[in-house]
Design an enzyme around this catalytic site. Sequence first.
Site, PDB file in Angstrom:
ATOM      1  N   ARG A 168      12.013 -46.306  38.187  1.00 42.33           N
ATOM      2  CA  ARG A 168      10.679 -46.270  37.547  1.00 42.33           C
ATOM      3  C   ARG A 168       9.568 -46.679  38.522  1.00 42.33           C
ATOM      4  O   ARG A 168       8.627 -47.356  38.163  1.00 42.33           O
ATOM      5  CB  ARG A 168      10.640 -47.191  36.314  1.00 42.33           C
ATOM      6  CG  ARG A 168      11.600 -46.816  35.204  1.00 42.33           C
ATOM      7  CD  ARG A 168      11.242 -45.483  34.570  1.00 42.33           C
ATOM      8  NE  ARG A 168      12.022 -45.239  33.364  1.00 42.33           N
ATOM      9  CZ  ARG A 168      13.200 -44.615  33.332  1.00 42.33           C
ATOM     10  NH1 ARG A 168      13.744 -44.165  34.460  1.00 42.33           N
ATOM     11  NH2 ARG A 168      13.823 -44.428  32.185  1.00 42.33           N
ATOM     12  N   SER A 242       9.912 -46.310  26.414  1.00 38.12           N
ATOM     13  CA  SER A 242      10.279 -47.703  26.720  1.00 38.12           C
ATOM     14  C   SER A 242       9.041 -48.448  27.190  1.00 38.12           C
ATOM     15  O   SER A 242       8.381 -47.998  28.135  1.00 38.12           O
ATOM     16  CB  SER A 242      11.320 -47.761  27.840  1.00 38.12           C
ATOM     17  OG  SER A 242      12.463 -47.042  27.490  1.00 38.12           O
ATOM     18  N   GLU A 338       6.802 -51.206  31.785  1.00 36.50           N
ATOM     19  CA  GLU A 338       6.905 -49.877  32.399  1.00 36.50           C
ATOM     20  C   GLU A 338       5.610 -49.095  32.170  1.00 36.50           C
ATOM     21  O   GLU A 338       5.157 -48.337  33.016  1.00 36.50           O
ATOM     22  CB  GLU A 338       8.080 -49.108  31.783  1.00 36.50           C
ATOM     23  CG  GLU A 338       8.237 -47.726  32.381  1.00 36.50           C
ATOM     24  CD  GLU A 338       9.072 -46.779  31.558  1.00 36.50           C
ATOM     25  OE1 GLU A 338      10.282 -47.033  31.410  1.00 36.50           O
ATOM     26  OE2 GLU A 338       8.515 -45.775  31.069  1.00 36.50           O
TER      27      GLU A 338
HETATM   28  P1  FAD Z   1       0.210 -40.150  31.860  1.00 36.11           P
HETATM   29  O1  FAD Z   1       0.610 -41.106  30.811  1.00 36.11           O
HETATM   30  O2  FAD Z   1      -0.954 -39.264  31.607  1.00 36.11           O
HETATM   31  O3  FAD Z   1      -0.045 -40.961  33.211  1.00 36.11           O
HETATM   32  C1  FAD Z   1       0.922 -41.888  33.688  1.00 36.11           C
HETATM   33  C2  FAD Z   1       0.439 -42.456  35.038  1.00 36.11           C
HETATM   34  O4  FAD Z   1       0.359 -41.415  36.002  1.00 36.11           O
HETATM   35  C3  FAD Z   1      -0.981 -43.038  34.968  1.00 36.11           C
HETATM   36  O5  FAD Z   1      -1.043 -44.130  35.844  1.00 36.11           O
HETATM   37  C4  FAD Z   1      -1.867 -41.884  35.465  1.00 36.11           C
HETATM   38  O6  FAD Z   1      -3.087 -42.355  36.014  1.00 36.11           O
HETATM   39  C5  FAD Z   1      -0.975 -41.262  36.510  1.00 36.11           C
HETATM   40  N1  FAD Z   1      -1.179 -39.814  36.678  1.00 36.11           N
HETATM   41  C6  FAD Z   1      -1.082 -38.866  35.710  1.00 36.11           C
HETATM   42  N2  FAD Z   1      -1.229 -37.653  36.246  1.00 36.11           N
HETATM   43  C7  FAD Z   1      -1.426 -37.820  37.586  1.00 36.11           C
HETATM   44  C8  FAD Z   1      -1.634 -36.942  38.689  1.00 36.11           C
HETATM   45  N3  FAD Z   1      -1.661 -35.611  38.545  1.00 36.11           N
HETATM   46  N4  FAD Z   1      -1.791 -37.480  39.917  1.00 36.11           N
HETATM   47  C9  FAD Z   1      -1.762 -38.829  40.104  1.00 36.11           C
HETATM   48  N5  FAD Z   1      -1.563 -39.705  39.097  1.00 36.11           N
HETATM   49  C10 FAD Z   1      -1.395 -39.200  37.859  1.00 36.11           C
HETATM   50  N6  FAD Z   1       9.880 -41.839  30.980  1.00 36.11           N
HETATM   51  C11 FAD Z   1      11.046 -41.787  31.655  1.00 36.11           C
HETATM   52  O7  FAD Z   1      11.082 -41.993  32.880  1.00 36.11           O
HETATM   53  N7  FAD Z   1      12.216 -41.501  31.023  1.00 36.11           N
HETATM   54  C12 FAD Z   1      12.271 -41.251  29.703  1.00 36.11           C
HETATM   55  O8  FAD Z   1      13.353 -41.003  29.172  1.00 36.11           O
HETATM   56  C13 FAD Z   1      11.067 -41.309  28.960  1.00 36.11           C
HETATM   57  N8  FAD Z   1      11.079 -41.091  27.626  1.00 36.11           N
HETATM   58  C14 FAD Z   1       9.916 -41.166  26.924  1.00 36.11           C
HETATM   59  C15 FAD Z   1       9.962 -40.926  25.551  1.00 36.11           C
HETATM   60  C16 FAD Z   1       8.806 -40.966  24.792  1.00 36.11           C
HETATM   61  C17 FAD Z   1       8.876 -40.720  23.315  1.00 36.11           C
HETATM   62  C18 FAD Z   1       7.555 -41.234  25.432  1.00 36.11           C
HETATM   63  C19 FAD Z   1       6.293 -41.249  24.635  1.00 36.11           C
HETATM   64  C20 FAD Z   1       7.495 -41.483  26.789  1.00 36.11           C
HETATM   65  C21 FAD Z   1       8.692 -41.452  27.558  1.00 36.11           C
HETATM   66  N9  FAD Z   1       8.698 -41.692  28.947  1.00 36.11           N
HETATM   67  C22 FAD Z   1       9.869 -41.609  29.652  1.00 36.11           C
HETATM   68  C23 FAD Z   1       7.441 -42.032  29.653  1.00 36.11           C
HETATM   69  C24 FAD Z   1       6.583 -40.801  30.049  1.00 36.11           C
HETATM   70  O9  FAD Z   1       6.976 -39.671  29.344  1.00 36.11           O
HETATM   71  C25 FAD Z   1       6.687 -40.515  31.534  1.00 36.11           C
HETATM   72  O10 FAD Z   1       6.273 -41.620  32.294  1.00 36.11           O
HETATM   73  C26 FAD Z   1       5.820 -39.298  31.953  1.00 36.11           C
HETATM   74  O11 FAD Z   1       6.084 -38.941  33.274  1.00 36.11           O
HETATM   75  C27 FAD Z   1       4.327 -39.565  31.788  1.00 36.11           C
HETATM   76  O12 FAD Z   1       3.675 -38.344  31.965  1.00 36.11           O
HETATM   77  P2  FAD Z   1       2.192 -38.115  31.490  1.00 36.11           P
HETATM   78  O13 FAD Z   1       1.745 -36.803  32.026  1.00 36.11           O
HETATM   79  O14 FAD Z   1       2.075 -38.304  30.048  1.00 36.11           O
HETATM   80  O15 FAD Z   1       1.474 -39.293  32.305  1.00 36.11           O
HETATM   81  N1  EPU Z   2      20.177 -51.549  22.747  1.00 36.45           N
HETATM   82  C1  EPU Z   2      20.237 -52.488  21.740  1.00 36.45           C
HETATM   83  N2  EPU Z   2      19.223 -52.508  20.818  1.00 36.45           N
HETATM   84  C2  EPU Z   2      18.185 -51.645  20.870  1.00 36.45           C
HETATM   85  C3  EPU Z   2      18.125 -50.699  21.901  1.00 36.45           C
HETATM   86  C4  EPU Z   2      19.143 -50.668  22.839  1.00 36.45           C
HETATM   87  O1  EPU Z   2      21.154 -53.277  21.658  1.00 36.45           O
HETATM   88  O2  EPU Z   2      17.318 -51.740  19.990  1.00 36.45           O
HETATM   89  C5  EPU Z   2      21.287 -51.521  23.732  1.00 36.45           C
HETATM   90  C6  EPU Z   2      22.473 -50.700  23.239  1.00 36.45           C
HETATM   91  O3  EPU Z   2      23.641 -51.344  23.634  1.00 36.45           O
HETATM   92  C7  EPU Z   2      22.330 -49.389  23.988  1.00 36.45           C
HETATM   93  C8  EPU Z   2      21.692 -49.844  25.301  1.00 36.45           C
HETATM   94  O4  EPU Z   2      20.835 -50.920  24.923  1.00 36.45           O
HETATM   95  O5  EPU Z   2      23.570 -48.790  24.213  1.00 36.45           O
HETATM   96  C9  EPU Z   2      20.899 -48.774  26.006  1.00 36.45           C
HETATM   97  O6  EPU Z   2      19.985 -48.190  25.115  1.00 36.45           O
HETATM   98  P1  EPU Z   2      19.530 -46.665  25.275  1.00 36.45           P
HETATM   99  O7  EPU Z   2      20.690 -45.789  25.582  1.00 36.45           O
HETATM  100  O8  EPU Z   2      18.682 -46.325  24.113  1.00 36.45           O
HETATM  101  O9  EPU Z   2      18.684 -46.670  26.607  1.00 36.45           O
HETATM  102  P2  EPU Z   2      17.628 -47.699  27.157  1.00 36.45           P
HETATM  103  O10 EPU Z   2      18.235 -48.474  28.275  1.00 36.45           O
HETATM  104  O11 EPU Z   2      16.996 -48.461  26.060  1.00 36.45           O
HETATM  105  C10 EPU Z   2      16.782 -46.118  29.062  1.00 36.45           C
HETATM  106  C11 EPU Z   2      15.462 -45.661  29.579  1.00 36.45           C
HETATM  107  C12 EPU Z   2      14.940 -44.517  28.731  1.00 36.45           C
HETATM  108  C13 EPU Z   2      15.916 -43.363  28.832  1.00 36.45           C
HETATM  109  C14 EPU Z   2      17.283 -43.830  28.318  1.00 36.45           C
HETATM  110  C15 EPU Z   2      18.355 -42.783  28.521  1.00 36.45           C
HETATM  111  C16 EPU Z   2      14.377 -47.499  30.686  1.00 36.45           C
HETATM  112  C17 EPU Z   2      13.327 -48.549  30.622  1.00 36.45           C
HETATM  113  N3  EPU Z   2      14.509 -46.742  29.597  1.00 36.45           N
HETATM  114  O12 EPU Z   2      16.546 -46.669  27.771  1.00 36.45           O
HETATM  115  O13 EPU Z   2      13.676 -44.097  29.266  1.00 36.45           O
HETATM  116  O14 EPU Z   2      15.481 -42.255  28.082  1.00 36.45           O
HETATM  117  O15 EPU Z   2      17.696 -45.024  29.037  1.00 36.45           O
HETATM  118  O16 EPU Z   2      18.664 -42.670  29.866  1.00 36.45           O
HETATM  119  O17 EPU Z   2      15.039 -47.358  31.705  1.00 36.45           O
HETATM  120  C18 EPU Z   2      11.341 -44.467  29.155  1.00 36.45           C
HETATM  121  O18 EPU Z   2      11.421 -44.791  30.358  1.00 36.45           O
HETATM  122  O19 EPU Z   2      10.256 -44.439  28.529  1.00 36.45           O
HETATM  123  C19 EPU Z   2      12.574 -44.122  28.457  1.00 36.45           C
HETATM  124  C20 EPU Z   2      12.591 -43.794  27.159  1.00 36.45           C
END
Ligand code: FAD
Ligand code: EPU
Length: 342
Positions: A168, A242, A338
Site C-alpha cells: 500500500r 479498508s 490507508e
Molecule cells: P482517489 O481516491 O481519487 O485518489 C487516491 C490518491 O491518489 C489521492 O491521494 C489522490 O490525490 C491521488 N491521485 C488520484 N489520481 C491521481 C493521478 N492521476 N496522479 C497522481 N495522483 C493521483 N484498495 C486496494 O489496494 N485493494 C482493495 O482491495 C481495495 N478495495 C476497496 C474496496 C472498496 C469498496 C473501496 C471503496 C476502496 C477500495 N480500495 C482498495 C481503495 C481504492 O479503491 C484504491 O486506493 C484506488 O486505487 C483509489 O483510486 P481512485 O481513483 O478512487 O483514487
Molecule cells: N477479520 C476479522 N474480523 C473482521 C474482518 C476481518 O476477524 O471484521 C479477519 C478474518 O480472520 C479474516 C482476516 O481478518 O479472515 C482477513 O480479512 P479479509 O480477507 O476481509 O481481508 P483484510 O485483510 O481485511 C485485505 C486488504 C483488502 C483486500 C483484501 C483481500 C488491506 C488493508 N486490506 O483486507 O484491501 O481487498 O485483503 O486481499 O490490506 C483496501 O485496501 O481498501 C482493501 C479492501
Amino acid sequence: MEQTPYIKENVSLRRFNTFHIDATALYFIEVNDYKQLSELIESDFLNKNPHLLLGGGSNLLFTNNFNGIVVQIKNKGIESFNSTDNTVLVKAAAGENWHEFVAYCVDKGFGGLENLSLIPGNVGSCPIQNIGAYGVEIKDCFYSLEAIDLKTGELKTFHAIDCNYGYRYSIFKGELKGKFAIWSVTFQLNLNPVVHVEYGAIKHELEAKGIENPGIKDVSEAVCTIRRSKLPDPEILGNAGSFFKNPTVDLKFANKLRESFPKLVSYPLTDGNEKLAAGWLIEQCGWKGFREGDAGVHENQALVLVNYGNAKGSQILTLAYRVLNSVYERFGVKLEMEVNVI
Ligand code: FAD
Ligand code: EPU
C-alpha cells in the site's frame, strides 16, 4: 485572480468521493487531455493554490472544505503493443475506470490483473498505493507509467525501480506526493497466463462452482463474487475500503501476542515478520457494527469505516482515532491509516 474558463467554483465534492462526504472545493477542474493540463500548469493556478488530484475518490476522506483546486484526471484510451510470444504491453490512460480496464484485459485473454477485479477507482491512482487484493499487487505486472510534473509540465517515465513500491505504498504517496499527475500506466501482461488461486477464499469459491482448471475469467468472476459478499458497495453505503493497513510486526512480538491472544489472525511474510489482520484486532476491541450518528464501523468487515448518510469527514476521522487508540491500548499495535485524509 485570472482564470482559465473551464475552472468551476464552489463545487460540492459529495458525488466525487465514495465516502459521500459533503465537502466543497473552492475550485474544480476536469482535465481530459494533455493540453488542458499544461494550460493549467502554465496559468500558475496550481502553484498559487493548494491542489488535489482526483481519480474516482475511493481512497479519500475529506475532513474539511478544500480551499484550493481539485483536478480530476479524466483522459481516456487503452492500447496494446509490443507483444512477444508470451507477453503484451497494455497502456491505459489515467482516467480509465480500473475495473473496466481489468475486464477489458480479461476479455482479451491478457493475464495478470484478474485478482484485482472490482477494486473501485481509476487507472491513474492504482500505482499511488500499489493496489492489491487476493495475493496480487499491481507491482507484479507493472511495466512503467507516465506522469506530468506539475511545476514544469514535463512528461516523465517511471519504471518499477523508480516507484519504490511496497505494501500500500509508492513514492507518489511519499516524497513525490502531489508533485506529479500520473497520466498513463503500462502493464506487462501474460498471453499464457498462470492463475493465482492460492488465496483461500478464491480456492473455496472455485471449488463451490466445481471449476477444476480455472482460467483468468473464472478467477475474475470468483474475486467479484467474494468482494460483493464481503465489502459494502459504496453506491449504497459510503466507505473507502479498508481504512487502516494490516500492520506488520516481528516474529518475537507476534509470538508474545499469541501467548495472550491464541486466536490472533496473522500471516507469515517472506522476511520473517508477520502481518496481522487489522480487522480481527478491531473486532476484538468491540468495534464491529459500532455506530455513532452516521459514522460507523461496518457490521461485516471491521476494517471498513462507513458513512450511513450525513456523517462529516471529521466525525469519521474521530472514530478512526478512537479505533486506533483502543487497538493500541489492548494489543500494543499501532494501526496506520490507508485512506488519504484531506
Ligand atoms: P482517489 O481516491 O481519487 O485518489 C487516491 C490518491 O491518489 C489521492 O491521494 C489522490 O490525490 C491521488 N491521485 C488520484 N489520481 C491521481 C493521478 N492521476 N496522479 C497522481 N495522483 C493521483 N484498495 C486496494 O489496494 N485493494 C482493495 O482491495 C481495495 N478495495 C476497496 C474496496 C472498496 C469498496 C473501496 C471503496 C476502496 C477500495 N480500495 C482498495 C481503495 C481504492 O479503491 C484504491 O486506493 C484506488 O486505487 C483509489 O483510486 P481512485 O481513483 O478512487 O483514487
Ligand atoms: N477479520 C476479522 N474480523 C473482521 C474482518 C476481518 O476477524 O471484521 C479477519 C478474518 O480472520 C479474516 C482476516 O481478518 O479472515 C482477513 O480479512 P479479509 O480477507 O476481509 O481481508 P483484510 O485483510 O481485511 C485485505 C486488504 C483488502 C483486500 C483484501 C483481500 C488491506 C488493508 N486490506 O483486507 O484491501 O481487498 O485483503 O486481499 O490490506 C483496501 O485496501 O481498501 C482493501 C479492501
